[in-house]
Design a protein around this motif. Sequence first.
Motif, PDB file in Angstrom:
ATOM      1  N   ILE A 137      35.713  35.784  38.479  1.00  0.00           N
ATOM      2  CA  ILE A 137      36.102  37.033  37.837  1.00  0.00           C
ATOM      3  C   ILE A 137      37.578  37.004  37.475  1.00  0.00           C
ATOM      4  O   ILE A 137      38.403  36.465  38.224  1.00  0.00           O
ATOM      5  N   TYR A 138      37.885  37.577  36.320  1.00  0.00           N
ATOM      6  CA  TYR A 138      39.269  37.792  35.913  1.00  0.00           C
ATOM      7  C   TYR A 138      39.320  39.082  35.111  1.00  0.00           C
ATOM      8  O   TYR A 138      38.595  39.235  34.122  1.00  0.00           O
ATOM      9  N   GLU A 139      40.144  40.023  35.569  1.00  0.00           N
ATOM     10  CA  GLU A 139      40.298  41.327  34.926  1.00  0.00           C
ATOM     11  C   GLU A 139      38.925  41.959  34.691  1.00  0.00           C
ATOM     12  O   GLU A 139      38.222  42.308  35.624  1.00  0.00           O
ATOM     13  N   ILE A 142      33.330  38.802  34.164  1.00  0.00           N
ATOM     14  CA  ILE A 142      32.686  37.985  35.195  1.00  0.00           C
ATOM     15  C   ILE A 142      31.958  36.845  34.494  1.00  0.00           C
ATOM     16  O   ILE A 142      31.262  37.066  33.500  1.00  0.00           O
ATOM     17  N   VAL A 143      32.097  35.625  34.999  1.00  0.00           N
ATOM     18  CA  VAL A 143      31.333  34.485  34.475  1.00  0.00           C
ATOM     19  C   VAL A 143      30.533  33.867  35.608  1.00  0.00           C
ATOM     20  O   VAL A 143      30.887  34.001  36.781  1.00  0.00           O
ATOM     21  N   TRP A 144      29.440  33.197  35.257  1.00  0.00           N
ATOM     22  CA  TRP A 144      28.590  32.558  36.258  1.00  0.00           C
ATOM     23  C   TRP A 144      27.746  31.472  35.614  1.00  0.00           C
ATOM     24  O   TRP A 144      27.702  31.324  34.394  1.00  0.00           O
ATOM     25  N   TYR A 155      27.251  32.134  31.444  1.00  0.00           N
ATOM     26  CA  TYR A 155      27.144  33.493  30.910  1.00  0.00           C
ATOM     27  C   TYR A 155      28.364  34.308  31.334  1.00  0.00           C
ATOM     28  O   TYR A 155      29.065  33.966  32.297  1.00  0.00           O
ATOM     29  N   MET A 156      28.584  35.420  30.600  1.00  0.00           N
ATOM     30  CA  MET A 156      29.704  36.310  30.901  1.00  0.00           C
ATOM     31  C   MET A 156      29.247  37.768  30.825  1.00  0.00           C
ATOM     32  O   MET A 156      28.372  38.119  30.020  1.00  0.00           O
ATOM     33  N   TYR A 157      29.856  38.596  31.677  1.00  0.00           N
ATOM     34  CA  TYR A 157      29.600  40.035  31.663  1.00  0.00           C
ATOM     35  C   TYR A 157      30.929  40.761  31.544  1.00  0.00           C
ATOM     36  O   TYR A 157      31.870  40.479  32.305  1.00  0.00           O
ATOM     37  N   LYS A 158      31.028  41.677  30.571  1.00  0.00           N
ATOM     38  CA  LYS A 158      32.228  42.494  30.414  1.00  0.00           C
ATOM     39  C   LYS A 158      31.993  43.834  31.092  1.00  0.00           C
ATOM     40  O   LYS A 158      31.089  44.593  30.705  1.00  0.00           O
TER      41      LYS A 158
END
Length: 423
Positions: A137-139, A142-144, A155-158
């Motif tokens: 996670i950054y700011e 989230i990536v995984w 994948y990424m979640y904003k």
Amino acid sequence: MKTRNRLYLIVVALFLLPFICATASADTAQGTETQITTNEFGQRFPAIHGDKIVWSDEVPAIDEIYTSDIYVYDLSTSTETQITDNDKIQEFPAIYGDKIVWQDWRNGNLDIYMYDLSTSEETQITTDESAQEDPAIYEDRIVWTDSRNGNYDIYMYKISTSTETRITTSESNQGNPDIYGNRVVWTDSRNGNQDIYMYDLSTSTETRITTNESNQLNPAIYGDKIVWQDYRDGGTDLYMYDLSTSTETWLISMSMPEPAGPYAFSDNRIVWQEFRNGNFDIYMYDISTSRETQITAHESYQLWPDIYGDVIVWMDDRNENQDIYMFTLAPAPELTPLDRTNNLKDYVENTLKVNRGTKKELIVPLDASIHFLETGKNAKAVFKLKSFINLVEKMNKYNRISAVDADYMIIEARGIIDQIKAQ
């Protein structure tokens, strides 16, 4: 930031101990070591951001089978708080600010969950029936690693928009993601070996960072620099790529023939675990000084390090279970305001990736401040440093310099001003 490779890497390394060769000794760290956890069961996989440490804490269950929950320790208040409370496994936490993420088995498969310390709210991030694991996670992002497409993708979640984005589409496997700012890095097997790739969210551009036919894996990113583990020279080396200069640099040779990660990267410091003295210890490399430092020297195993600023955390089995320990690096001799202003000018001249005209504009108030500091006119030096801050803010507003570069320069200039005023 931190890259989270799987524990099987540690297990493989243990089988290879007869092949480990000797290596040069490192400097001994100066600072203070602190035991964070004292529970008789295992505390594992720590991560740190700011004044908070998170980890996965074993819970005894039926027939000696263990589950685990996520805990957080606040260094500012010396308080420990349990975050999750169910009978499944929650592990591999990561933290940024008030937000904690982890991989969770409660639904019969691996999902990513998040907990917001500021609101005491838990959120399920992924709902697909396949495995989602190894979050970073950054700011706001989230990536995984995600297996929903029959292979492993990134994948990424904003968080602010509750939107999910697929970052990689190659049919090969991608894993071990890390994120800093708008950049996501990972290990990629699309070329028949393992390479390091990067995706820039601001430009929707994917870039291959390494092209050597050997394996490169376990990347970590901080600012404009990416580090990874590299096998091109027949052993295990630590390499770095500077995005601001497009240059690749060999940093140091490891003693292990197999992965010595996970790596963690903060400012100019990289930490990792390595089997060198008959056990696993934590080591650190400072890019700014090209110095390697041994952080732990206990004869037990110390594993899974993370770093934030001057604080390093890891899991430690010296007490016949795994505990979380912390090492606070002793501060280096304090630089004078003149030293720091010269260093800030050097950063603008040699590190900041902008056009020549922008560099010249930024150097003008710094040169003036340096002159006033050399002649004892501190009030005028402060005035010029404030002019520099205003100029940086204006350039960032009009996209002449990045937010990351602007934040660094503003924080450093304000620090110099505070130091001058305190004299």
